[in-house]
Design a protein around this motif. Structure first.
Motif, mmCIF file in Angstrom:
data_model
loop_
_atom_site.group_PDB
_atom_site.id
_atom_site.type_symbol
_atom_site.label_atom_id
_atom_site.label_comp_id
_atom_site.label_asym_id
_atom_site.label_seq_id
_atom_site.Cartn_x
_atom_site.Cartn_y
_atom_site.Cartn_z
ATOM 1 N N LEU A 457 0.714 -1.228 -0.154
ATOM 2 C CA LEU A 457 -0.051 0.005 0.206
ATOM 3 C C LEU A 457 0.828 1.081 0.001
ATOM 4 O O LEU A 457 1.752 1.454 0.842
ATOM 5 N N VAL A 458 0.437 2.160 -0.819
ATOM 6 C CA VAL A 458 1.292 3.437 -0.923
ATOM 7 C C VAL A 458 0.003 4.578 -0.735
ATOM 8 O O VAL A 458 -1.208 4.247 -0.903
ATOM 9 N N SER A 459 0.523 5.802 -0.516
ATOM 10 C CA SER A 459 -0.480 6.761 -0.274
ATOM 11 C C SER A 459 0.077 8.147 -0.787
ATOM 12 O O SER A 459 1.360 8.186 -0.898
ATOM 13 N N GLY A 460 -0.767 9.188 -1.195
ATOM 14 C CA GLY A 460 -0.383 10.580 -1.589
ATOM 15 C C GLY A 460 -1.477 11.473 -0.907
ATOM 16 O O GLY A 460 -2.472 11.181 -0.671
ATOM 17 N N THR A 461 -0.541 12.556 -0.557
ATOM 18 C CA THR A 461 -1.436 13.545 0.110
ATOM 19 C C THR A 461 -1.392 15.036 -0.818
ATOM 20 O O THR A 461 -0.342 15.466 -1.284
ATOM 21 N N ASN A 462 -2.699 15.666 -1.140
ATOM 22 C CA ASN A 462 -2.409 17.136 -1.547
ATOM 23 C C ASN A 462 -2.980 17.979 -0.771
ATOM 24 O O ASN A 462 -3.884 17.767 -0.039
ATOM 25 N N ASP A 496 -14.925 39.097 -10.920
ATOM 26 C CA ASP A 496 -14.685 37.845 -10.427
ATOM 27 C C ASP A 496 -13.158 37.662 -10.456
ATOM 28 O O ASP A 496 -12.437 37.780 -11.428
ATOM 29 N N ASP A 497 -12.610 37.029 -9.262
ATOM 30 C CA ASP A 497 -10.989 36.618 -9.196
ATOM 31 C C ASP A 497 -11.244 35.287 -8.375
ATOM 32 O O ASP A 497 -11.724 35.089 -7.417
ATOM 33 N N VAL A 498 -10.442 34.316 -8.940
ATOM 34 C CA VAL A 498 -10.292 33.282 -8.341
ATOM 35 C C VAL A 498 -8.754 32.718 -8.646
ATOM 36 O O VAL A 498 -8.182 32.972 -9.717
ATOM 37 N N SER A 499 -8.245 32.131 -7.388
ATOM 38 C CA SER A 499 -6.778 31.617 -7.545
ATOM 39 C C SER A 499 -6.676 30.354 -6.530
ATOM 40 O O SER A 499 -7.657 30.097 -5.713
ATOM 41 N N PHE A 500 -5.704 29.713 -6.978
ATOM 42 C CA PHE A 500 -5.490 28.269 -6.163
ATOM 43 C C PHE A 500 -3.985 28.109 -6.232
ATOM 44 O O PHE A 500 -3.227 28.419 -7.043
ATOM 45 N N ILE A 501 -3.787 27.278 -5.316
ATOM 46 C CA ILE A 501 -2.340 26.661 -5.099
ATOM 47 C C ILE A 501 -2.631 25.313 -4.465
ATOM 48 O O ILE A 501 -3.394 25.243 -3.510
ATOM 49 N N ASN A 502 -2.014 24.230 -5.376
ATOM 50 C CA ASN A 502 -2.256 22.883 -5.093
ATOM 51 C C ASN A 502 -1.059 22.290 -5.297
ATOM 52 O O ASN A 502 -0.213 22.104 -6.158
ATOM 53 N N SER A 503 -0.592 21.549 -3.794
ATOM 54 C CA SER A 503 0.688 20.544 -3.815
ATOM 55 C C SER A 503 0.281 19.336 -3.568
ATOM 56 O O SER A 503 -0.726 18.998 -2.923
ATOM 57 N N ARG A 504 1.100 18.416 -3.894
ATOM 58 C CA ARG A 504 0.781 17.039 -3.647
ATOM 59 C C ARG A 504 2.239 16.324 -3.311
ATOM 60 O O ARG A 504 3.286 16.582 -3.811
ATOM 61 N N ILE A 505 2.242 15.467 -2.307
ATOM 62 C CA ILE A 505 3.407 14.661 -1.923
ATOM 63 C C ILE A 505 3.136 13.223 -1.869
ATOM 64 O O ILE A 505 1.890 12.762 -1.873
ATOM 65 N N ASN A 506 4.059 12.270 -2.415
ATOM 66 C CA ASN A 506 4.008 10.789 -2.243
ATOM 67 C C ASN A 506 4.468 10.491 -0.920
ATOM 68 O O ASN A 506 5.688 10.849 -0.372
ATOM 69 N N ASN A 507 3.684 9.953 -0.047
ATOM 70 C CA ASN A 507 4.217 9.250 1.319
ATOM 71 C C ASN A 507 4.753 8.155 1.449
ATOM 72 O O ASN A 507 5.264 7.798 2.405
ATOM 73 N N ASP A 508 5.075 7.472 0.066
ATOM 74 C CA ASP A 508 5.807 6.197 0.246
ATOM 75 C C ASP A 508 7.289 6.554 0.259
ATOM 76 O O ASP A 508 7.745 7.390 -0.461
ATOM 77 N N PRO A 509 8.190 5.994 1.222
ATOM 78 C CA PRO A 509 9.403 6.241 1.190
ATOM 79 C C PRO A 509 10.151 5.989 -0.044
ATOM 80 O O PRO A 509 11.388 6.606 -0.346
ATOM 81 N N PHE A 510 9.775 5.081 -0.903
ATOM 82 C CA PHE A 510 10.478 4.900 -2.166
ATOM 83 C C PHE A 510 9.841 5.617 -3.312
ATOM 84 O O PHE A 510 10.354 5.527 -4.384
ATOM 85 N N GLY A 511 8.707 6.290 -3.003
ATOM 86 C CA GLY A 511 8.290 7.243 -4.106
ATOM 87 C C GLY A 511 7.372 6.330 -5.067
ATOM 88 O O GLY A 511 6.972 6.580 -6.262
ATOM 89 N N ARG A 512 6.968 4.873 -4.515
ATOM 90 C CA ARG A 512 6.068 4.233 -5.481
ATOM 91 C C ARG A 512 4.602 4.816 -5.915
ATOM 92 O O ARG A 512 4.163 5.646 -4.846
ATOM 93 N N GLN A 513 4.072 4.859 -6.897
ATOM 94 C CA GLN A 513 2.865 5.059 -7.274
ATOM 95 C C GLN A 513 1.828 4.032 -7.030
ATOM 96 O O GLN A 513 2.280 2.890 -7.147
#
Length: 850
Positions: A457-462, A496-513
């Motif tokens: 099992l691997v995981s990611g978070t944004n 109208d003004d809309v803005s966003f910033i969206n980051s994402r990390i891989n929580n697996d120590p090997f970076g597996r998807q």
């Protein structure tokens, strides 16, 4: 009469309405001139239908005078809905309204005449605005809990931008709550109990504090174990546990100044809404489960369009992760009214609302996946996928409005509006490692002994931040050209003004998807080693702290963007009182024609698997609307007719996109759409005892031009979008109708018998837009297959006895025909939402008032 909420409107487009308790005068509860009380007063036993007063245009008008297609659901109708006393019940009460149930309130949506925004993105606004006591809700999901102490719900169909705080390209659901009683102490207690241990308790106390101040407090508590059995743990799901309260303080220190302060709090914990496997279209997923759907799956019917053999009677799931949503919100608003120069009225509405929405979602929909020590191959070795995330919404709005004297030849309102919404969210996906395309092979080769199987099992978070700013100037005026004929003109300037910033990390120590935790190439991957992003970095918490207790942050590449747009939309029309125009002594009704423009601002597709294809802004949604209507309301008969056509360009919608070879849902300017139709409704007070109601909505909402997704490799669409022209829009049944009756008969001098019945029909409807690729070897969502939801009929009934004007006992029967139905296809070829109302069940309500 029972001492209930006296000021209740009659819906001339809905059924199940308490015409007998219609009051003869109503005012906007944004003003403390509201005389709403918790007792019946001056009830017209002849059930007059020509004195219904609404505030859909921010001023008191009879329903007949308003040149807008308008449904008014009164307090009795909301109360009679009992266990279904929420916005979802609008589907049967107002035929032009449909409801898309999502796995959480945040991605549920209302559509009017087939137009609505259904998206997982936080950076997209709804096409249908929801307004509570003059305050626009940033997200409609904030109103999807229990409704309590509602004076009326007004549903305005078509673009509404020249009077309401925010423009809306499809319509407005305007909720008006009951204000404090400043004349005497009053209140009630209402308790309902239904089969399967479903209950709802409401209580209200209101009255004057002194000559200038009055207050009210309303509390509501409800709960339900659920109606879907989870075979994994033998527990019921799709239930809820909710609590809410509203405090209002009305003050009138002088004859020309008044105010209303409102505080509202609500919280809920719903183990809803589990996706139910109801179509035998994915045998491998349920090979060893007792929840496997039966039936023949997709069946050819000779027309070239497969038909889904949906198992409508299934009420079981087999899932090891509970789909659940928790909600909590606090809302403050202050409305001030000041009589000013020349009979004008100045109104200020200030509001702050905070809303926290957390979701936990089963994504593999089984209890046996994620355990195989074999690679995922989507054949006989499937995957585990579980999601959880939280949204924190904070909104502030300020509206200033000037209203002219209503007795002048020119009646006008002008105003300014500011709205700010900020959303902070995080979302984590836990899933099986996936290497069927070799996407993790380089990591496996570099780490001998490392595996990538279903049980790895691997995981990611944004982490995402979204902000909306909306500034508008608006106004509307009507002028009597000649007696009986006036012109309506309105306009709105919006920035109208809309803005966003969206980051994402891989929580697996090997970076597996893993399954669903990364976009398909050539979009950016999670970890730096596999490509990363070329976008600026942002600091995000790792969840760990250093020796001093400070959070450890890590620089994570992020997607970000902003868009600004201005718009000027107009409204023009004529409205005629035909009796006055033709100098008749009789009421000949009102006829109107209106042209209006709708607008909804730009958006971004911000979601967990956001990739480079999703960073470009999505253009504004604009509409041109034409409507001809006729209304007549006599003392005992009322009739409304509306014929309309709306053309929308840049329709913002979620479309299934297979352009990269992986199926995802992508918010996009899906193309141009059109909705047109005829709506007819009427109400007839036959005598002092019986009132009949009926409504019919014929609607054709379809795609005119579909924008095909762009293949990121070629920069061109994979296929012409014209192949989808003519397909129905989502949740837009071609034919809905409903009929009902309200009957009241005195039993003694102090008691009466009453009966209410409603029959409604909802036609078949599509539940998602077509796939992003017509190739059946790639696209798992063929047009018109499992997305086509069957039609259904509902018959509801309630009857009871009222004693001494104070006590009422009601027996309720829901879905007497016991006809099962589905309201949404959630995807994956087999998942459906089956609502509580798809089963017959019974209940009882007791209400006591003083």
């Amino acid at each position: 009469m029972l001492k209930t909420l006296a000021v209740s409107s009659v819906s001339l487009l809905a059924l199940n309405l308490g015409v007998a308790s219609t009051a003869c005068a109503q005012v906007d509860t944004t003003s403390t001139q509201n005389e709403t009380v918790d007792k019946a007063e001056n009830v017209d036993t002849n059930r007059r239908l020509d004195s219904i007063v609404v505030t859909a245009q921010k001023t008191e008008q009879t329903l007949q005078e308003v040149p807008v297609a308008l449904s008014v659901i009164g307090a009795d109708a909301v109360n009679n809905a009992f266990a279904s006393s929420n916005l979802e019940s609008l589907t049967t009460l107002v035929p032009s309204v449909s409801f898309r149930k999502g796995s959480t309130n945040a991605n549920s949506a209302i559509t009017i005449r087939g137009i609505g925004t259904i998206s997982f993105s936080d950076a997209a606004e709804p096409s249908v605005a929801t307004v509570v006591d003059g305050v626009v809700l940033g997200r409609s999901g904030q109103a999807f809990g229990d409704l309590f102490d509602i004076e009326r719900i007004e549903v305005l169909r078509g673009p509404q931008g020249t009077l309401f705080g925010k423009n809306a390209s499809a319509g407005v659901v305007n909720i008006v709550t009951s204000g404090p009683n400043k004349d005497e102490l009053a209140g009630y207690v209402s308790a309902s109990y239904f089969q399967d241990q479903e209950y709802q308790v409401k209580a209200r106390l209101t009255g004057p504090i002194n000559d200038n101040v009055a207050a009210s407090l309303t509390l509501s508590k409800s709960g339900f174990d659920g109606y879907i059995r989870n075979l994994y743990n033998n527990q019921d799901v799709n239930g809820y546990d909710r609590f809410g309260g509203r405090f209002q303080l009305a003050f009138e220190p002088s004859d020309d100044f008044s105010g209303l302060f409102t505080y509202e709090h609500a919280e809920s914990d719903d183990d809803c809404c589990a996706d139910i496997p109801a179509l035998n279209a994915n045998a491998a997923r349920f090979a060893n489960s007792q929840a496997a759907p039966g039936g023949a799956g997709l069946v050819a019917n000779g027309s070239g369009r497969p038909v889904a053999d949906i198992q409508l009677d299934t009420r079981v799931i087999d899932q090891d992760f509970e789909t659940r949503t928790t909600n909590s919100f606090d809302a403050f608003s202050l409305t001030l009214n000041k009589d000013a120069f020349g009979g004008h009225t100045l109104t200020s509405i200030s509001s702050f609302r905070s809303w926290e929405n957390s979701e936990f979602r089963e994504g593999d929909f089984t209890s046996s996946e994620g355990y195989a020590d074999e690679p995922v191959n989507f054949g006989d070795v499937n995957f585990l996928l579980h999601d959880n995330g939280t949204r924190d919404n904070s909104q502030f709005s300020q509206e200033l409005r000037i209203q002219s004297p209503t007795d002048s030849p020119v009646n006008y309102q002008v105003g300014a509006y500011y709205f700010n919404l900020q959303i902070e969210s995080d979302f984590t996906r836990l899933a099986s490692c996936q290497n069927n395309g070799g996407q993790n092979q380089a990591i496996l080769d570099a780490n001998p002994g490392l595996t990538c199987n279903a049980n790895d099992l691997v995981s990611g978070t944004n982490f995402a931040n979204v902000e909306f700013d909306n500034l508008a100037l608006f106004g509307q005026a009507d002028y009597d050209i000649i007696p009986g004929l006036n012109v309506v003109l309105g306009g709105r300037y919006t920035q109208d003004d809309v803005s966003f910033i969206n980051s994402r990390i891989n929580n697996d120590p090997f970076g597996r998807q893993g399954v669903g935790v990364r976009p398909h190439l050539p979009n950016g991957q999670f970890n730096f080693a596999s490509g990363g992003y070329s976008n600026p970095a942002r600091d995000v918490p790792t969840g760990e702290t250093d020796n001093l207790g400070n959070p450890i942050l890590v620089d994570v590449p992020a997607f970000q963007g902003d868009a600004s747009e201005t718009n000027f939309s107009v409204k023009a029309g004529i409205n005629s009182d035909l009796g006055v125009l033709f100098r008749s002594d009789h009421n000949l009704g009102n006829a109107y024609f209106v042209y209006s423009q709708g607008y909804k601002g730009p958006a971004f597709n911000v979601f967990f698997n956001q990739g480079t294809n999703d960073t470009a802004p999505i253009g504004a949604e604009e509409s041109d609307h034409y409507e001809i209507g006729y209304k007549i309301a006599l003392s005992n008969v009322a009739l409304n007719l509306a014929v309309y056509n709306t053309d929308i360009t840049g329709f913002q919608a979620n479309a299934f996109d297979n352009s990269t070879g992986v199926t995802i849902t992508r918010l996009t300017n899906a193309g141009d759409v059109r909705t047109r139709g005829v709506e007819l409704d009427g109400s007839w007070a036959v005598n002092d005892y019986l009132t009949l109601n009926g409504s019919v909505a014929l609607n054709e909402a379809e795609i005119v031009r579909f924008n095909s997704p762009i293949n990121p490799t070629t920069g061109e669409p994979d296929f012409p979008g014209g192949i989808f022209s003519g397909q129905d829009l989502l949740f837009s049944p071609d034919l809905n109708y409903s009929f009902g009756a309200d009957f009241e008969m005195p039993l003694t001098a102090t008691s009466k018998f009453y009966l209410n019945t409603t029959f409604s029909h909802v036609d078949e409807q599509e539940s998602f837009l077509p796939g992003g690729n017509p190739d059946p070897t790639i696209n798992p969502y063929p047009i018109g297959a499992e997305g086509l939801l069957p039609d259904y009929n509902l018959l509801d009934m309630s009857f009871g006895v009222e004693f001494n004007d104070n006590y009422r006992v009601t027996f309720i029967a829901k879905n007497l025909l016991d006809e099962s139905f589905v309201t949404t296809n959630s995807g994956d070829t087999f998942r459906y939402q089956i609502p509580r109302e798809a089963d017959r069940y019974f209940g009882v309500n007791f209400r006591a008032a003083f």
